[in-house]
Scaffold this active site. Sequence first.
Site, PDB file in Angstrom:
ATOM      1  N   PHE A  25       0.828  -1.204   0.000  1.00 14.15           N
ATOM      2  CA  PHE A  25       0.000   0.000   0.000  1.00 14.15           C
ATOM      3  C   PHE A  25       0.865   1.258   0.000  1.00 14.15           C
ATOM      4  O   PHE A  25       1.790   1.388   0.814  1.00 14.15           O
ATOM      5  CB  PHE A  25      -0.896  -0.024   1.242  1.00 14.15           C
ATOM      6  CG  PHE A  25      -1.876   1.104   1.344  1.00 14.15           C
ATOM      7  CD1 PHE A  25      -2.929   1.220   0.455  1.00 14.15           C
ATOM      8  CD2 PHE A  25      -1.743   2.063   2.343  1.00 14.15           C
ATOM      9  CE1 PHE A  25      -3.845   2.259   0.560  1.00 14.15           C
ATOM     10  CE2 PHE A  25      -2.650   3.098   2.463  1.00 14.15           C
ATOM     11  CZ  PHE A  25      -3.703   3.201   1.554  1.00 14.15           C
ATOM     12  N   SER A  93       3.520  -6.836   2.878  1.00 12.44           N
ATOM     13  CA  SER A  93       2.591  -5.892   3.491  1.00 12.44           C
ATOM     14  C   SER A  93       1.194  -6.081   2.907  1.00 12.44           C
ATOM     15  O   SER A  93       0.668  -7.189   2.932  1.00 12.44           O
ATOM     16  CB  SER A  93       3.121  -4.469   3.302  1.00 12.44           C
ATOM     17  OG  SER A  93       2.438  -3.554   4.121  1.00 12.44           O
ATOM     18  N   MET A  94       0.571  -5.033   2.338  1.00 17.56           N
ATOM     19  CA  MET A  94      -0.732  -5.234   1.707  1.00 17.56           C
ATOM     20  C   MET A  94      -0.624  -6.188   0.524  1.00 17.56           C
ATOM     21  O   MET A  94      -1.591  -6.880   0.181  1.00 17.56           O
ATOM     22  CB  MET A  94      -1.328  -3.907   1.249  1.00 17.56           C
ATOM     23  CG  MET A  94      -2.738  -4.045   0.672  1.00 17.56           C
ATOM     24  SD  MET A  94      -3.377  -2.544  -0.099  1.00 17.56           S
ATOM     25  CE  MET A  94      -2.444  -2.525  -1.637  1.00 17.56           C
ATOM     26  N   ASP A 194       9.316  -4.191  13.218  1.00 22.60           N
ATOM     27  CA  ASP A 194       8.549  -3.643  12.096  1.00 22.60           C
ATOM     28  C   ASP A 194       7.731  -2.476  12.627  1.00 22.60           C
ATOM     29  O   ASP A 194       6.928  -2.639  13.547  1.00 22.60           O
ATOM     30  CB  ASP A 194       7.635  -4.733  11.531  1.00 22.60           C
ATOM     31  CG  ASP A 194       6.872  -4.321  10.284  1.00 22.60           C
ATOM     32  OD1 ASP A 194       6.545  -3.131  10.148  1.00 22.60           O
ATOM     33  OD2 ASP A 194       6.570  -5.202   9.456  1.00 22.60           O
ATOM     34  N   HIS A 224      10.236  -2.938   8.048  1.00 23.42           N
ATOM     35  CA  HIS A 224       9.054  -3.383   7.304  1.00 23.42           C
ATOM     36  C   HIS A 224       9.330  -3.700   5.832  1.00 23.42           C
ATOM     37  O   HIS A 224       8.934  -4.765   5.335  1.00 23.42           O
ATOM     38  CB  HIS A 224       7.951  -2.324   7.390  1.00 23.42           C
ATOM     39  CG  HIS A 224       6.693  -2.732   6.699  1.00 23.42           C
ATOM     40  ND1 HIS A 224       5.942  -3.817   7.103  1.00 23.42           N
ATOM     41  CD2 HIS A 224       6.052  -2.220   5.607  1.00 23.42           C
ATOM     42  CE1 HIS A 224       4.895  -3.953   6.307  1.00 23.42           C
ATOM     43  NE2 HIS A 224       4.950  -3.004   5.384  1.00 23.42           N
TER      44      HIS A 224
END
Length: 251
Positions: A25, A93-94, A194, A224
Amino acid sequence: MNVLPGAEPFAHDGTRTGVLVCHGFTGSPQSMLPLAKRCAAEGFTVRLPRLPGHGTHWKDLNRTRWTDWWSAVDDAYTELAQRCDHIVAVGMSMGGTLATLAAQQHPHGIGGLVLINPAYVMRDIRLKALPVLQHVVPSIASIAGDIKKPGVSELAYERTPLRALQSQRRMWEQVTRDLPQITQPVLLLHSPDDHVVPPECSALLLARVSSADKTEVLLHDSYHVATLDNDAQLIEDETVQFIQRVTAASS
């Protein structure tokens, strides 16, 4: 709509083993490009789409919803399915959320999952105001660039668009609800340190999926955006080995 230099999608045609790669994202394909290129160098057929609203301007992202991002991922999956006998979905992540959704939607087409700091839930108390705040404030400070390695940057937005963020929350709810549908082998690589995604996301995944084959790798030297961080080589090696193993097992 001008795509930022370096944010272009990536595609490579190789063997009949396909790799579907999903970025996160507010980011762009740039964050996943080294991993995608490593998979291509190994001979795999690779698709790394640029998600709608990403890689241009954050205001463009606010005009999209999670179903738009999913549509791009699903289109890339369809391309791979036409060329490949085996497909592994990879996401950070996303992008991990979208890769998980791909495995849920295509249980017989996706043969394995590689998830890097995947996002499924956020407990930030500020998010409780998001349904209202999104209509008042278009964006907040950026969540991008959480990288430990000096001198490395992520090609991502300087703002976090709130309408798009609220839409992402709806996707989290659906994907998290359906985690028990996941039976494919899973490789989970996550950073204990993270600053974007909480560790409970990884714990939730491991606890709720129905997969008998689950491998967890801790990324102790990365934040992250681990694919651009100190553990990038480890991620690439583990991903390639996992793809080779699960596709050989299903041959």
